[in-house]
Each structure stands twice: as structure tokens, then as C-alpha cells.
Design an enzyme around this catalytic site. Structure first.
Site, PDB file in Angstrom:
ATOM      1  N   LYS A 301       0.836  -1.195   0.000  1.00  0.00           N
ATOM      2  CA  LYS A 301       0.000   0.000   0.000  1.00  0.00           C
ATOM      3  C   LYS A 301       0.875   1.251   0.000  1.00  0.00           C
ATOM      4  CE  LYS A 301      -3.669  -1.968   2.957  1.00  0.00           C
ATOM      5  NZ  LYS A 301      -4.835  -1.809   2.083  1.00  0.00           N
ATOM      6  N   ASP A 312      -7.659  -2.831  10.742  1.00  0.00           N
ATOM      7  CA  ASP A 312      -8.116  -3.876   9.827  1.00  0.00           C
ATOM      8  C   ASP A 312      -8.541  -5.144  10.562  1.00  0.00           C
ATOM      9  OD1 ASP A 312      -8.766  -4.395   7.211  1.00  0.00           O
ATOM     10  OD2 ASP A 312      -6.826  -5.254   6.687  1.00  0.00           O
ATOM     11  N   ARG A 375      -9.968 -11.777   2.631  1.00  0.00           N
ATOM     12  CA  ARG A 375     -10.883 -12.827   2.167  1.00  0.00           C
ATOM     13  C   ARG A 375     -10.219 -14.205   2.212  1.00  0.00           C
ATOM     14  NH1 ARG A 375     -11.493  -9.678  -3.336  1.00  0.00           N
ATOM     15  NH2 ARG A 375     -11.122  -8.055  -1.790  1.00  0.00           N
TER      16      ARG A 375
END
Length: 532
Positions: A301, A312, A375
Site C-alpha cells: 500500500k 483492519d 478474504r
């Protein structure tokens, strides 16, 4: 815990004779046109306000007109009583429109109570008395509970890292909510206990989100969970990296592979079983994304995008806060929570773009982007949870996609579900709890499904530029059995507040706890009768 308030009560009495530092009147806006001074007389909405005005010997309507008070949510007026009544200050706060207001009365009162808390802190008050409107347009009990809850949430402070006590705002020691009609003692105790339990659960989640990533590693997260679970009688099981390998949670291990030696991944299981019942309680599994820090991995990032990535793990914090609250309130539902904790770092052991990972379920996953790591962690945790616990319903909570923030903004969570009506029901409950959610479709057309197709593996971990929140949900759906009712909450936006609101300061919000606790009190929802 940094929820600071110590005493609270719900009573019915003459507020003009009550000893308190701050007496707060909550009033609805009216449909009247403003007078020449721009104000509106709202005193007819509250006989308490009329009595206070008479006792103070002031034209309260004129005072409102002078400061253009109309009863809108942001409106407030503060007066010094000069010893004319036992209260030191009187404040009037607006609730907004009573009719046609998209915000339910419970949330309007919750926010007003939060603003009352802010006023008290700034004025150096230690005791606050909040008078509820005579006609709130909602359940008397629900409004009273929301008022107390709003004060508790607004009084939250995160002071873990302060070396000196925060003297900018005072500590509130006592809160009294004045209800128009008497409440039976048993009902009063239940409302106070429920409000305090929910607020505590929210603040548990806020504390964790506000901790620095160097302090809240996955290993420390497990310790925090154990510390909070043991007094509540929760079963706790922590899968370390060796057990994760034995249980084949290899995608989770891949994401956490480049973390520092003090931050190996952990899967934390918390199980709550209700008191003995003649009926078999529904079993709900909650799975929270717990990325204690997300650098993006090798798809690094930019620095600005990394700044708040300690948050997060807000999904896992939400699950811990929810399960803790369910246990504290002894709700009649079986709940198992999973905190899927890892740190997405960079280094020699980092997983790569282009790698093919074998999930616990057996599906192979091509890594298209290492910053789509949440995910992967959730998918393995969901498969493990479904196999071990065989739930009737599974809810996952995750700060999953920036795409959801692009679609819905920073204050609204995205909801996906099978069946689709489940998301609609959760949205309705969330609205009453003051948490903004919006159902999004799992399928628009076949194009988004095709985005996840891989030429070398069963599936890719992310799609193209468009529909990113939907493709993330579609990816997770691959790992949920068709027989399990499933809800996915993408809380990327509302999990962390960039500025103060009525009931929350800047930082972790504890978003999702109130909605999930409320959902777990709805038997018809849990059994699927209310959602098709």
C-alpha cells in the site's frame, strides 16, 4: 475498559426539584414556521420544559428564538440556573422531527443523550439528568434504554497510552434518565443491564481497534480474548501456527507468513452456550477478520493508505464484543465466535502475486493481489467453523474492501446474504440501533462471477476494478455451505471514525456490535422465518 461512567438509573419524578449538575431537556422539532427572529417555540412539546422555564423565571421560548433553536438534532441551548432550582445548568437539546424522520426515535434519543454527555464533560459536570420527551413515538422501554446507552457510549475514552490524566473533560459519575411514566423495578433493572452490557461490548471493540499494531499482535489478541472470556464462562480455544498447519488453514498461514516473529497468526474460537433450555437453541457462528496490520503485502500500500491499517481487525473486535455481550446478558442463543487474526507483512516469507494457494476446503486460489488478503483468511476460517460447528447461520464481519466505501461512503456498511431478505431484515434492525447498513446484490450478471475465474486455478482472490465489494463477497460465498444461512458485513467504512460524533470520538467505533446483539435476540430471524 475505558467506559468511565459508574452509576445510572431510570426514574419518574419532578425534575425541577432534582439535585444534579446538569438537567437536560430533549425536545422534538415542530412543523411551525420560524418567527421573525428565526426561532420556534417548542415548549408545548414538553411540560417539563415549561415547568423549568417558570422556575427559572426566564422566557425560554425567547432564548430559543435568539439562538435560532428549532429542535433540529444539532440544536442545543445551555443556561446557568443561578441557584433557582437544584440543578446547576439546564440544557435543551433537539431530537429532530418526530413525524417523517428517517432516523428512529430510539436513535434520535441516543444521539441527544450523547450530546448531553458532551455538554456535561465540557461544563465540568459529574452528574447528569436527562428528561425524555413525553411522546417519543416508539417503545418507552426502548427509548429509555437508548438514552442510557447513548450516554455510556459518549463517555468512552481511550487512555491506554496517556501518561497524564485527561483533564480537558470531566468524568461523569452519575446518570439519571427521567421517564414520563413509572417503570417496574424488574423492567428497569433489565433495561439498565442491557444498555450497560451492549455499551461495554462496543467499548471492548473500540479499545482493540484503537490499540497500536505493535501492541495488538495476533498473539496478544488471543490473550485479550482469553482475559475477557474467562470471567464470562466462555469456552476458549486458540489455534497457533502449528495447529493451523495441522488443520490445513494454509491460506491464513500464507497471509501471516511474513509477519514478525512476535506476530504469528492465530485463530481464536469463543463458544457461548446459554442456560439450560427445553428447546434446542439456534446456533449462530460469527467470524471476524482480524488483520492486526495490513501493509498490503508485496502489493504494498502507499503510506497514506497504510496509516490507519491497525483498524483492519475491526471485524474480529466486533465479534469479540458481540460474544462478550451475549454471554454477559445470558441470551438464549448458542453463539460461537471466531477471530481470524494475522498480520499481512513483507519479507522473505511473504506470499507472492501469482502464487496458487490450496484452501482448507480444497479449492485452489490464484493470488491476483496480496492486498486482497482478508478474504483468504476469512475463507479458511469460515470453512473450519462450518465443519467444526455446523451452524444454522453464519455471519462474517470484515473491513474487507475500499470499494464498499466508494459505493456507500464512510459511515455505511454493505450487507450481502443468502437468502437475500436476510440482509433486508438486518438493515432494519441496524437502523433502530443507529448503525447504517445497506444491502447489496450478490449477483448482478455473470460478468462479476467471471472476474474471479482463473486460467490456472479454481478461482482468483479478486476481480477487476469495478464491483470490488461484490466480487469479494462472491469469493467468500464459495466457502459457505449452501445449507447455511449466511450474512456478510463489509464494515470498511464505519469501523473507524475520522471525526467525533454524538456518541463516538475519533477512532474505533465498535460498529456492528449493537446490530449483531439485537439480531441475536430475534428468534424468528435466527430461525429463518422472517427472511425467507
Amino acid at each position: 475498559m475505558t467506559m468511565r461512567m459508574t452509576m445510572g438509573d431510570l426514574k419518574t419524578f419532578d425534575a425541577t426539584d432534582h439535585q444534579t449538575d446538569l438537567l437536560v431537556l430533549s425536545v422534538f422539532a415542530t412543523a411551525k414556521e420560524p418567527d421573525s427572529d428565526g426561532g420556534i417555540n417548542v415548549l408545548d412539546e414538553s411540560s417539563v420544559a415549561t415547568a423549568i422555564a417558570r422556575a427559572l423565571g426566564v422566557d425560554l421560548a425567547q432564548e430559543m428564538a435568539t439562538c435560532r433553536f428549532t429542535g433540529k438534532p444539532a440544536d442545543q441551548l445551555v443556561l446557568h440556573t443561578l441557584g433557582k432550582i437544584p440543578a446547576r445548568y439546564v440544557a435543551v437539546v433537539g431530537l429532530g422531527e418526530q413525524e417523517g424522520n428517517p432516523i428512529p426515535a430510539t436513535e434520535a434519543v441516543r444521539r441527544a443523550a450523547g450530546r448531553a454527555c458532551r455538554i456535561a464533560q465540557q461544563a465540568g459536570c459529574q452528574s447528569v439528568t436527562l428528561c425524555l420527551p413525553e411522546k417519543a413515538g416508539s417503545s418507552r422501554s426502548a427509548v429509555a434504554q437508548a438514552a442510557y446507552e447513548g450516554m455510556l457510549l459518549a463517555d468512552y475514552r481511550f487512555d491506554r497510552y496517556r501518561t497524564k490524566e485527561d483533564t480537558a473533560t470531566s468524568r461523569i459519575e452519575e446518570l439519571t434518565v427521567v421517564v414520563p411514566d413509572p417503570i417496574a423495578e424488574e423492567e428497569r433493572d433489565r433495561l439498565l443491564s442491557s444498555a450497560a452490557g451492549v455499551a461495554k461490548g462496543v467499548c471492548v471493540a473500540r479499545d482493540l481497534v484503537n490499540m497500536g499494531a505493535g501492541d495488538l499482535t495476533p498473539r496478544v489478541f488471543a490473550q485479550e480474548a482469553l482475559q475477557r472470556a474467562q470471567p464470562l464462562g466462555l469456552e476458549v480455544d486458540v489455534l497457533d501456527e502449528h495447529r493451523l498447519e495441522r488443520e490445513r488453514l494454509r491460506m491464513m498461514l500464507a497471509v501471516g507468513g511474513a509477519a514478525s516473529v512476535v506476530a504469528p497468526p492465530r485463530l481464536i474460537r469463543l463458544a457461548y452456550r446459554p442456560p439450560v433450555s427445553t428447546q434446542k437453541p439456534m446456533h449462530v457462528v460469527l467470524v471476524g477478520k482480524g488483520l492486526t496490520f495490513d501493509s498490503g503485502g508485496l502489493d504494498l500500500k502507499p503510506s497514506a493508505g497504510m496509516r490507519d491499517m491497525k483498524m483492519d481487525m475491526a471485524g474480529a473486535a466486533c465479534v469479540l464484543g458481540t460474544v462478550s455481550t451475549v454471554a454477559e446478558l445470558k441470551l438464549p442463543v448458542t453463539v460461537t465466535g471466531y477471530l481470524a487474526c494475522a498480520e499481512n507483512g513483507i519479507g522473505a516469507r511473504a506470499y507472492h502475486p501469482g502464487d496458487v494457494l490450496r484452501s482448507r476446503k480444497g479449492l485452489t486460489v490464484e493470488v491476483d493481489n496480496t492486498d486482497a488478503e482478508g478474504r483468504l483468511v476469512l475463507a479458511d476460517a469460515i470453512d473450519y467453523a462450518c465443519e467444526r460447528d455446523r451452524p444454522d447461520m453464519l455471519i462474517d464481519v470484515a473491513t474487507l474492501t475500499g470499494a464498499c466505501m466508494v459505493a456507500l461512503g464512510q459511515r455505511t456498511a454493505g450487507l450481502y446474504s443468502t437468502p437475500p431478505r436476510l440482509a433486508d431484515r438486518i438493515q432494519a434492525l441496524a437502523l433502530e440501533e443507529g448503525e447504517s447498513c445497506w444491502p447489496l446484490p450478490l449477483t448482478v450478471d455473470d460478468q462479476l462471477d467471471e472476474e474471479l475465474r482463473s486460467t490456472i486455478a479454481d478461482v482468483k482472490n479478486c476481480g477487476g476494478r469495478y464491483g470490488g465489494s461484490i466480487t469479494a463477497a462472491l469469493f467468500l460465498r464459495n466457502f459457505v455451505p449452501a445449507s447455511v444461512r449466511w450474512l456478510h458485513m463489509d464494515i470498511a467504512g464505519p469501523a473507524f471514525a475520522q471525526k467525533e460524533s454524538a456518541t463516538c470520538g475519533k477512532g474505533g467505533t465498535g460498529f456492528g456490535v449493537r446490530t449483531l446483539v439485537r439480531a441475536l435476540t430475534q428468534p424468528e430471524l435466527l430461525e429463518g422465518k422472517a427472511c425467507g
